[in-house]
Design a protein around this motif. Structure first.
Motif, PDB file in Angstrom:
ATOM      1  N   HIS A   1     -30.769 -45.924 -40.505  1.00  0.00           N
ATOM      2  CA  HIS A   1     -31.486 -46.026 -41.770  1.00  0.00           C
ATOM      3  C   HIS A   1     -31.894 -47.464 -42.058  1.00  0.00           C
ATOM      4  CE1 HIS A   1     -30.939 -41.894 -42.928  1.00  0.00           C
ATOM      5  NE2 HIS A   1     -29.643 -41.984 -42.756  1.00  0.00           N
ATOM      6  N   HIS A   2     -31.153 -48.417 -41.476  1.00  0.00           N
ATOM      7  CA  HIS A   2     -31.381 -49.835 -41.766  1.00  0.00           C
ATOM      8  C   HIS A   2     -32.010 -50.607 -40.617  1.00  0.00           C
ATOM      9  CE1 HIS A   2     -29.086 -48.892 -45.256  1.00  0.00           C
ATOM     10  NE2 HIS A   2     -27.945 -48.767 -44.608  1.00  0.00           N
ATOM     11  N   PHE A   3     -31.822 -50.119 -39.374  1.00  0.00           N
ATOM     12  CA  PHE A   3     -32.315 -50.851 -38.205  1.00  0.00           C
ATOM     13  C   PHE A   3     -33.189 -49.950 -37.331  1.00  0.00           C
ATOM     14  CE2 PHE A   3     -28.548 -53.195 -39.471  1.00  0.00           C
ATOM     15  CZ  PHE A   3     -28.942 -54.525 -39.316  1.00  0.00           C
ATOM     16  N   PHE A   4     -34.187 -50.584 -36.703  1.00  0.00           N
ATOM     17  CA  PHE A   4     -35.118 -49.828 -35.861  1.00  0.00           C
ATOM     18  C   PHE A   4     -35.333 -50.572 -34.549  1.00  0.00           C
ATOM     19  CE2 PHE A   4     -39.335 -48.585 -34.338  1.00  0.00           C
ATOM     20  CZ  PHE A   4     -39.261 -47.202 -34.432  1.00  0.00           C
ATOM     21  N   ARG A   5     -35.267 -49.858 -33.436  1.00  0.00           N
ATOM     22  CA  ARG A   5     -35.532 -50.449 -32.118  1.00  0.00           C
ATOM     23  C   ARG A   5     -37.047 -50.498 -31.938  1.00  0.00           C
ATOM     24  NH1 ARG A   5     -32.722 -50.765 -27.146  1.00  0.00           N
ATOM     25  NH2 ARG A   5     -33.934 -52.164 -25.824  1.00  0.00           N
ATOM     26  N   ALA A   6     -37.628 -51.663 -32.214  1.00  0.00           N
ATOM     27  CA  ALA A   6     -39.078 -51.805 -32.190  1.00  0.00           C
ATOM     28  C   ALA A   6     -39.628 -51.697 -30.774  1.00  0.00           C
ATOM     29  CB  ALA A   6     -39.484 -53.131 -32.816  1.00  0.00           C
TER      30      ALA A   6
ATOM     31  N   LEU B   1     -35.082 -54.402 -35.439  1.00  0.00           N
ATOM     32  CA  LEU B   1     -35.440 -54.984 -36.727  1.00  0.00           C
ATOM     33  C   LEU B   1     -34.684 -54.332 -37.877  1.00  0.00           C
ATOM     34  CD1 LEU B   1     -39.336 -55.075 -36.337  1.00  0.00           C
ATOM     35  CD2 LEU B   1     -37.686 -56.858 -35.724  1.00  0.00           C
ATOM     36  N   SER B   2     -34.301 -55.168 -38.850  1.00  0.00           N
ATOM     37  CA  SER B   2     -33.799 -54.661 -40.117  1.00  0.00           C
ATOM     38  C   SER B   2     -34.988 -54.374 -41.024  1.00  0.00           C
ATOM     39  CB  SER B   2     -32.883 -55.691 -40.773  1.00  0.00           C
ATOM     40  OG  SER B   2     -32.637 -55.356 -42.114  1.00  0.00           O
ATOM     41  N   LYS B   3     -34.842 -53.358 -41.846  1.00  0.00           N
ATOM     42  CA  LYS B   3     -35.935 -53.009 -42.762  1.00  0.00           C
ATOM     43  C   LYS B   3     -36.248 -54.163 -43.709  1.00  0.00           C
ATOM     44  CE  LYS B   3     -35.995 -48.725 -43.799  1.00  0.00           C
ATOM     45  NZ  LYS B   3     -35.721 -47.380 -44.383  1.00  0.00           N
ATOM     46  N   LYS B   4     -35.216 -54.926 -44.087  1.00  0.00           N
ATOM     47  CA  LYS B   4     -35.396 -55.977 -45.087  1.00  0.00           C
ATOM     48  C   LYS B   4     -36.175 -57.183 -44.561  1.00  0.00           C
ATOM     49  CE  LYS B   4     -30.974 -56.563 -45.629  1.00  0.00           C
ATOM     50  NZ  LYS B   4     -29.655 -57.050 -46.118  1.00  0.00           N
ATOM     51  N   VAL B   5     -36.327 -57.320 -43.244  1.00  0.00           N
ATOM     52  CA  VAL B   5     -37.004 -58.501 -42.695  1.00  0.00           C
ATOM     53  C   VAL B   5     -38.514 -58.303 -42.555  1.00  0.00           C
ATOM     54  CG1 VAL B   5     -36.885 -57.955 -40.221  1.00  0.00           C
ATOM     55  CG2 VAL B   5     -36.700 -60.330 -40.971  1.00  0.00           C
ATOM     56  N   ILE B   6     -38.986 -57.097 -42.738  1.00  0.00           N
ATOM     57  CA  ILE B   6     -40.403 -56.803 -42.496  1.00  0.00           C
ATOM     58  C   ILE B   6     -41.259 -57.249 -43.681  1.00  0.00           C
ATOM     59  CG2 ILE B   6     -42.084 -54.960 -42.096  1.00  0.00           C
ATOM     60  CD1 ILE B   6     -39.846 -53.477 -40.610  1.00  0.00           C
ATOM     61  N   LYS B   7     -42.228 -58.095 -43.387  1.00  0.00           N
ATOM     62  CA  LYS B   7     -43.129 -58.627 -44.409  1.00  0.00           C
ATOM     63  C   LYS B   7     -44.331 -57.713 -44.590  1.00  0.00           C
ATOM     64  CE  LYS B   7     -46.040 -62.661 -45.427  1.00  0.00           C
ATOM     65  NZ  LYS B   7     -46.524 -63.971 -44.904  1.00  0.00           N
ATOM     66  N   ASP B   8     -45.062 -57.470 -43.513  1.00  0.00           N
ATOM     67  CA  ASP B   8     -46.195 -56.541 -43.525  1.00  0.00           C
ATOM     68  C   ASP B   8     -46.492 -56.106 -42.098  1.00  0.00           C
ATOM     69  OD1 ASP B   8     -47.758 -58.649 -42.375  1.00  0.00           O
ATOM     70  OD2 ASP B   8     -48.143 -59.429 -44.380  1.00  0.00           O
ATOM     71  N   ILE B   9     -47.456 -55.219 -41.968  1.00  0.00           N
ATOM     72  CA  ILE B   9     -47.735 -54.593 -40.671  1.00  0.00           C
ATOM     73  C   ILE B   9     -49.249 -54.563 -40.448  1.00  0.00           C
ATOM     74  CG2 ILE B   9     -47.441 -52.488 -39.293  1.00  0.00           C
ATOM     75  CD1 ILE B   9     -45.126 -51.876 -41.446  1.00  0.00           C
ATOM     76  N   ASP B  10     -49.691 -54.978 -39.269  1.00  0.00           N
ATOM     77  CA  ASP B  10     -51.111 -54.963 -38.911  1.00  0.00           C
ATOM     78  C   ASP B  10     -51.389 -53.846 -37.915  1.00  0.00           C
ATOM     79  OD1 ASP B  10     -51.616 -57.276 -40.418  1.00  0.00           O
ATOM     80  OD2 ASP B  10     -51.029 -58.564 -38.747  1.00  0.00           O
ATOM     81  N   LEU B  11     -52.569 -53.234 -38.062  1.00  0.00           N
ATOM     82  CA  LEU B  11     -53.041 -52.333 -37.013  1.00  0.00           C
ATOM     83  C   LEU B  11     -53.405 -53.180 -35.798  1.00  0.00           C
ATOM     84  CD1 LEU B  11     -55.325 -49.942 -39.095  1.00  0.00           C
ATOM     85  CD2 LEU B  11     -53.032 -49.477 -38.213  1.00  0.00           C
TER      86      LEU B  11
END
Length: 254
Positions: free
Chosen positions: A198-203, A209-219
Motif C-alpha cells: 500500500h505504501h511502496f511500489f516496485r517501479a 518508491l514510497s507513495k509520499k516521495v512522488i511529486k508528479d508524473i509525465d506521460l
C-alpha cells in the motif's frame, strides 16, 4: 457463526459468554475447553469452528502448545491477562488480542474487524484459509530495519521514513525523509516482498518508491510514465507500459 472458547477460569468463561451475547453478532458457542489436551481432543473430533476465543495461560500450560498438535485453520481472538504474547499471537491466525477484563465494546471491535476482513477476502476454501493467509501476510510486512554501521553498531530506520530504495553500482541503498542515504544488505527483490504494497511500489528493476516521495508524473514515449520525485535523483524513473495500470491503481488506492 460457530465458536470454540478455550478458557480455564470459570468466571472469565461466564463473562465472555455474556459479552458475546451482548455484541449483536449471531455466535453459537459449540465448544468449551479448559486445557491443552482437552482442546486438542475437541479439535480432532469436531468440525473446525468459524472462530476460536483462546486464553493463553491454561490449566496444563501455554495455549501455544496446541498448535504443535493440531492445525487451527480459523481466525482466533486471544483473550488474556498478559500482554507479552501479542507478537507471537499474530503468527498463529490471530485477528485480535484482547486483554482482560474484556468489555463488550472490545469484542464488538474485534468482530467488526473480522467482518471487514471477510469482506475483502474470498472464502470459498474451508476454514477461512485465504483470510488467514491475508492476515499473516499483513502482519509480516517490515515496519523497521536495523542497518549495519561501522563500529559494530546498527542504525534503526522506520520503513515509513524511507522515500525510495534503489540500486547503484550493484549495491542496494535507501534514501530517507532527511535525504540521508543508507546501504541495505537485502536485495531489491527481498525488499519488495517485505514492504507493505500500500505504501511502496516496485517501479522497475532499479527503484522501489514510497507513495509520499512522488511529486508528479509525465506521460512518456511508448505509453510509459516518467515519475518525478520530491527529492533529486540521478536518473529518470520510468514505469513500463505493462505496469502503467498497476501503478495508477496503486497510487490512487487506499
Amino acid at each position: 457463526m460457530n465458536a470454540l472458547i478455550i478458557e480455564d477460569e470459570k468466571a472469565a468463561l461466564r463473562n465472555l459468554k455474556a459479552i458475546i451475547a451482548e455484541t449483536g453478532y449471531e455466535i453459537a458457542v459449540v465448544g468449551e475447553t479448559d486445557s491443552i489436551w482437552d482442546t486438542v481432543e475437541w479439535l480432532k473430533n469436531h468440525s473446525m469452528p468459524d472462530l476460536v476465543f483462546m486464553d493463553i495461560h491454561l490449566a496444563d500450560g501455554s495455549a501455544f502448545e496446541i498448535f504443535h498438535h493440531v492445525d487451527i485453520t480459523c481466525p482466533i481472538i486471544f483473550t488474556t491477562a498478559y500482554d507479552e504474547y501479542a507478537l507471537r499471537a499474530f503468527k498463529v491466525n490471530s485477528i485480535d488480542y484482547l486483554l482482560k477484563p474484556i468489555t463488550t465494546a472490545d469484542l464488538i471491535q474485534s468482530l467488526d474487524k473480522l467482518k471487514r476482513l471477510e469482506g475483502k477476502v474470498a472464502t470459498e476454501e474451508p476454514g477461512y484459509l485465504k483470510l488467514i493467509r491475508e492476515l499473516q501476510k499483513q502482519e509480516s510486512y517490515k515496519t523497521h530495519f536495523l542497518i549495519p554501521a561501522k563500529g559494530d553498531k546498527f542504525i534503526p530506520i522506520a520503513a515509513e521514513d524511507i522515500l525510495y530504495f534503489y540500486i547503484a553500482e550493484g549495491n542496494v541503498k535507501a534514501v530517507d525523509v532527511n535525504q540521508k542515504e543508507y546501504m541495505f544488505p537485502q536485495t531489491l527483490d527481498e525488499l519488495a516482498d517485505s514492504l507493505n504494497p500500500h505504501h511502496f511500489f516496485r517501479a522497475n528493476r532499479q527503484y522501489i518508491l514510497s507513495k509520499k516521495v512522488i511529486k508528479d508524473i509525465d506521460l512518456w514515449f511508448n505509453n510509459r510514465l516518467s515519475v518525478n520525485l520530491k527529492v533529486p535523483v540521478a536518473e529518470k524513473i520510468l514505469i513500463s507500459k505493462a505496469k502503467v495500470n498497476e501503478f495508477k491503481e496503486w497510487f490512487t488506492g487506499n
